[in-house]
Design an enzyme around this catalytic site. Structure first.
Site, short mmCIF file in Angstrom:
data_model
loop_
_atom_site.label_atom_id
_atom_site.label_comp_id
_atom_site.label_asym_id
_atom_site.label_seq_id
_atom_site.Cartn_x
_atom_site.Cartn_y
_atom_site.Cartn_z
N LYS A 22 -3.35 -1.18 -24.51
CA LYS A 22 -3.70 -1.62 -23.15
C LYS A 22 -3.16 -3.04 -23.01
CE LYS A 22 -6.03 -3.73 -20.64
NZ LYS A 22 -5.44 -4.80 -19.79
N SER B 132 -8.61 -14.30 -24.73
CA SER B 132 -9.45 -15.50 -24.67
C SER B 132 -10.74 -15.29 -25.49
CB SER B 132 -9.81 -15.80 -23.22
OG SER B 132 -10.47 -14.69 -22.65
N PHE C 1 -1.62 -11.84 -21.61
CA PHE C 1 -0.41 -11.95 -20.78
C PHE C 1 0.65 -12.84 -21.42
CE2 PHE C 1 -2.40 -15.98 -19.46
CZ PHE C 1 -1.28 -16.80 -19.36
N CYS D 90 -1.03 -19.65 -27.48
CA CYS D 90 -2.26 -19.86 -28.25
C CYS D 90 -2.03 -20.85 -29.38
CB CYS D 90 -2.77 -18.55 -28.81
SG CYS D 90 -1.60 -17.84 -29.96
N GLU E 258 -10.25 -24.77 -23.20
CA GLU E 258 -8.85 -24.38 -23.43
C GLU E 258 -8.18 -24.37 -22.06
OE1 GLU E 258 -7.93 -20.27 -24.35
OE2 GLU E 258 -6.27 -20.89 -25.62
N GLU F 20 -2.45 -6.68 -17.59
CA GLU F 20 -2.06 -6.14 -16.28
C GLU F 20 -1.16 -7.12 -15.53
OE1 GLU F 20 -4.87 -7.22 -17.41
OE2 GLU F 20 -6.26 -7.95 -15.87
P1 NAD Z 1 -7.80 -12.48 -21.42
O1 NAD Z 1 -8.87 -12.60 -22.42
O2 NAD Z 1 -8.12 -12.79 -19.99
O3 NAD Z 1 -7.19 -10.99 -21.42
C1 NAD Z 1 -6.80 -10.36 -22.61
C2 NAD Z 1 -6.92 -8.86 -22.43
O4 NAD Z 1 -8.28 -8.53 -22.18
C3 NAD Z 1 -6.11 -8.31 -21.26
O5 NAD Z 1 -5.54 -7.08 -21.62
C4 NAD Z 1 -7.16 -8.14 -20.16
O6 NAD Z 1 -6.84 -7.08 -19.28
C5 NAD Z 1 -8.42 -7.84 -20.94
N1 NAD Z 1 -9.62 -8.34 -20.26
C6 NAD Z 1 -9.73 -9.44 -19.49
N2 NAD Z 1 -11.00 -9.59 -19.04
C7 NAD Z 1 -11.70 -8.57 -19.56
C8 NAD Z 1 -13.08 -8.17 -19.47
N3 NAD Z 1 -13.97 -8.88 -18.77
N4 NAD Z 1 -13.47 -7.06 -20.13
C9 NAD Z 1 -12.59 -6.34 -20.86
N5 NAD Z 1 -11.28 -6.67 -20.97
C10 NAD Z 1 -10.84 -7.77 -20.33
O7 NAD Z 1 -6.59 -13.39 -21.94
P2 NAD Z 1 -5.24 -13.75 -21.18
O8 NAD Z 1 -5.54 -14.71 -20.08
O9 NAD Z 1 -4.46 -12.54 -20.89
O10 NAD Z 1 -4.45 -14.51 -22.36
C11 NAD Z 1 -4.63 -15.88 -22.64
C12 NAD Z 1 -5.66 -16.08 -23.73
O11 NAD Z 1 -5.26 -15.38 -24.92
C13 NAD Z 1 -5.79 -17.53 -24.16
O12 NAD Z 1 -7.15 -17.81 -24.37
C14 NAD Z 1 -5.02 -17.59 -25.47
O13 NAD Z 1 -5.40 -18.61 -26.36
C15 NAD Z 1 -5.33 -16.25 -26.04
N6 NAD Z 1 -4.35 -15.87 -27.04
C16 NAD Z 1 -4.75 -15.94 -28.35
C17 NAD Z 1 -3.85 -15.63 -29.34
C18 NAD Z 1 -4.24 -15.70 -30.78
O14 NAD Z 1 -3.47 -15.25 -31.60
N7 NAD Z 1 -5.39 -16.21 -31.13
C19 NAD Z 1 -2.55 -15.23 -29.01
C20 NAD Z 1 -2.19 -15.15 -27.66
C21 NAD Z 1 -3.12 -15.48 -26.68
#
Ligand code: NAD
Length: 502
Positions: A179, A232, A155, A287, A387, A182
């Site tokens: 994808k 994450s 997000f 991040c 985090e 959401e």
């Molecule tokens: P998230 O892991 O909750 O979601 C990321 C994606 O995975 C979304 O599209 C979500 O719909 C999907 N998802 C969530 N739960 C899932 C599950 N159980 N099974 C399958 N798919 C699932 O992350 P977020 O809250 O949207 O974003 C924040 C996180 O992203 C933070 O941890 C941040 O550090 C990380 N991030 C990392 C970088 C990097 O380059 N390393 C860059 C941006 C964000």
């Protein structure tokens, strides 16, 4: 799930047009600045996913055969359209994510750099050629496209992170299924429209809105050849393990806990400005945000004072209002979780130097939380290990550079890291010693330019190749080595031995 009447629905984008879901499932997109729902977002079913993949698969042979000049021409046109629509995209980002408009404009600008990089695809796909490797034999390598590839994005950068992925992927001749998160799904739908206007053939780029159902189907479908993920760490690990088990190429970027090491000789004002900007920018939902300042020796008291002086001056409020520097968090649940760390930290022995919960902005409608500063934070405390992903900056005090380095290298994450010092030798040593993928020297958020690649180490990346830039091109192509001989009767003979070159 509760629904609100009279609000728009964000659909999928499949085969060059907006496509409503057949699933009957949807989520709510909130306006973080007001705390109100602003849209419904379709949640894809397995059938929706299969449809998008089938469309992308059908579009693949013709797209793969499209000349590099034509692919590059479409990307140039797309670049112009994104450029002309910077403000529209930024406003969409602010409406759904909550970040300030200035920050959103920065996100679009950094995303655009990746389109510009991909415009150079004819040059990027050039490979080596070896003449006369053996008598009459030439050897060369070509990089070929993979097929249907998928991107799953978080997000916090709803436009930039997708732009890390699909420009290179489609420039290399793949077709793409995205994808997005959401929580803020609209910007990618708009980018899909712009690609369409730029002349991208239908089916080459598709957007599937949704949740875990969509992700799991993408992970198991045999027609998806590679997955790029950003999110994450627990989900990144799951994506990597499941995707690779199913025979896919996977790059999965995870979470972070970025440290900023401040040596006693650092310019205190510069370090304090950097800590506040990188700790609280985008409400800490980056991040590459700095979440721990590691103060070496006697620098801590002065540095904390300098940070404390700056915090009340950070203007927090709705991202669309001119002059605000920090917006709300993404959701009510996330805001409450972030706020809960203050009590946890205090119980574990840290000191709350500034309590963001006391900031009047935290009482507003919307998912606002003021900036928190924690002092005396130590490894083992939850506020250090987790985090937090919010406007919470921790300060850890250590006596020596070695202790600081040990703390940073022992941390499970290794995304970004920064050192603040006036000593070039110390900075160079740190660059040599530190276990992290991206290092800033007097630069708090060292996000690489589009012509390098982005990626962390340790629990911040599962897979081998970093994202975008040269490693992105490598990820979205595979190598084929050709050994060729054109008929020369004089060199023809029967030889049962293994081919030798001398
Ligand atoms: P998230 O892991 O909750 O979601 C990321 C994606 O995975 C979304 O599209 C979500 O719909 C999907 N998802 C969530 N739960 C899932 C599950 N159980 N099974 C399958 N798919 C699932 O992350 P977020 O809250 O949207 O974003 C924040 C996180 O992203 C933070 O941890 C941040 O550090 C990380 N991030 C990392 C970088 C990097 O380059 N390393 C860059 C941006 C964000």
């Amino acid at each position: 799930m509760a629904t609100a009447v009279g609000i728009r629905t964000v659909n999928h984008w499949i085969n060059g047009r907006t496509t409503p879901s057949k699933s009957g499932r949807h989520g709510i997109v909130w306006n973080p600045a007001t705390g109100e729902p602003q849209a419904h977002v379709d949640f894809a079913s397995v059938e929706d996913v299969d449809h998008a993949i089938a469309v992308a698969k059908k579009a693949f042979p013709a797209w793969r055969a499209t000349t590099l000049s034509r692919r590059s021409e479409i990307l140039f046109k797309f670049r112009e359209l994104v450029d002309a629509n910077r403000r529209n995209i930024a406003e969409m980002l602010t409406m759904e994510h909550g970040k300030t408009l200035a920050d959103a404009m920065g996100e679009v600008a950094r995303g655009l750099e990746n389109v510009e990089f991909a415009c150079g695809i004819p040059n990027l796909l050039k490979s080596g050629f070896t003449e006369q490797a053996s008598r009459g034999i030439d050897v060369y390598q070509i990089r070929q496209t993979l097929g249907v590839v998928a991107g799953i994005t978080p997000f916090n950068f709803p436009a930039m992170v997708p732009l890390w992925m699909f420009p290179n992927a489609i420039a290399c001749g793949n077709t793409f299924v995205l994808k997005p998160s959401e929580k803020d799904p609209s910007p990618t739908l708009f980018l899909a429209e712009l690609l369409h206007k730029a002349g991208l053939p239908d089916g080459v780029f598709n957007v599937l809105q949704g949740d875990r159902v969509a992700v799991d189907r993408l992970l198991e479908h045999s027609d998806v050849k590679a997955i790029s993920f950003v999110g994450s760490t627990p989900i990144a690990k799951y994506i990597y393990e499941t995707g690779t088990r199913n025979g896919k190429r996977v790059q999965a970027l995870g979470g972070a806990k970025n440290h900023m090491l401040v040596l006693p000789d650092a310019d205190i004002n510069m370090a304090a400005d950097a800590a506040v900007s990188a700790g609280y920018g985008s409400a800490g939902e980056r991040c590459m945000a700095i979440s721990v300042v590691v103060a070496v020796g006697n620098v801590a008291d002065e540095l904390i004072d300098a940070i404390k002086q700056r915090i009340p001056k950070v203007k927090v409020g709705p991202g669309l209002e001119e002059g605000n520097e920090m917006g709300p968090l993404i959701s009510r649940e996330h805001r409450d979780k972030v706020a809960s760390y203050n009590d946890i930290a205090q119980k574990e022995g840290a000191k709350i130097a500034v309590d963001g919960r006391q900031d009047p902005v935290s009482k507003r409608d919307g998912f606002f939380l003021g900036a928190t500063l924690l002092d005396n934070v130590k490894p083992g405390m939850r506020c250090y290990e987790d985090e937090i992903f919010g406007p919470v900056l921790s300060v850890a005090r250590v006596h020596t550079y070695e202790q600081a380095l040990h703390m940073i290298n022992e941390n499970p994450y290794g995304n970004g890291v920064a050192i603040f010092t006036r000593d070039g030798g110390a900075a160079r040593q740190f660059q040599f010693d530190v276990d992290a993928g991206m290092v800033g020297i007097n630069v708090p958020i060292p996000v690489p330019m589009a012509y390098y690649s982005f990626g962390g180490w340790k629990a911040s990346l599962f897979g081998d190749l970093h994202m975008y830039g040269p490693e992105g091109v490598q990820f979205y192509t595979r190598a084929k080595v050709v050994t060729s001989r054109w008929p020369d009767p004089s060199t023809s003979s029967v030889d049962l031995g293994f081919p030798q070159v001398r």
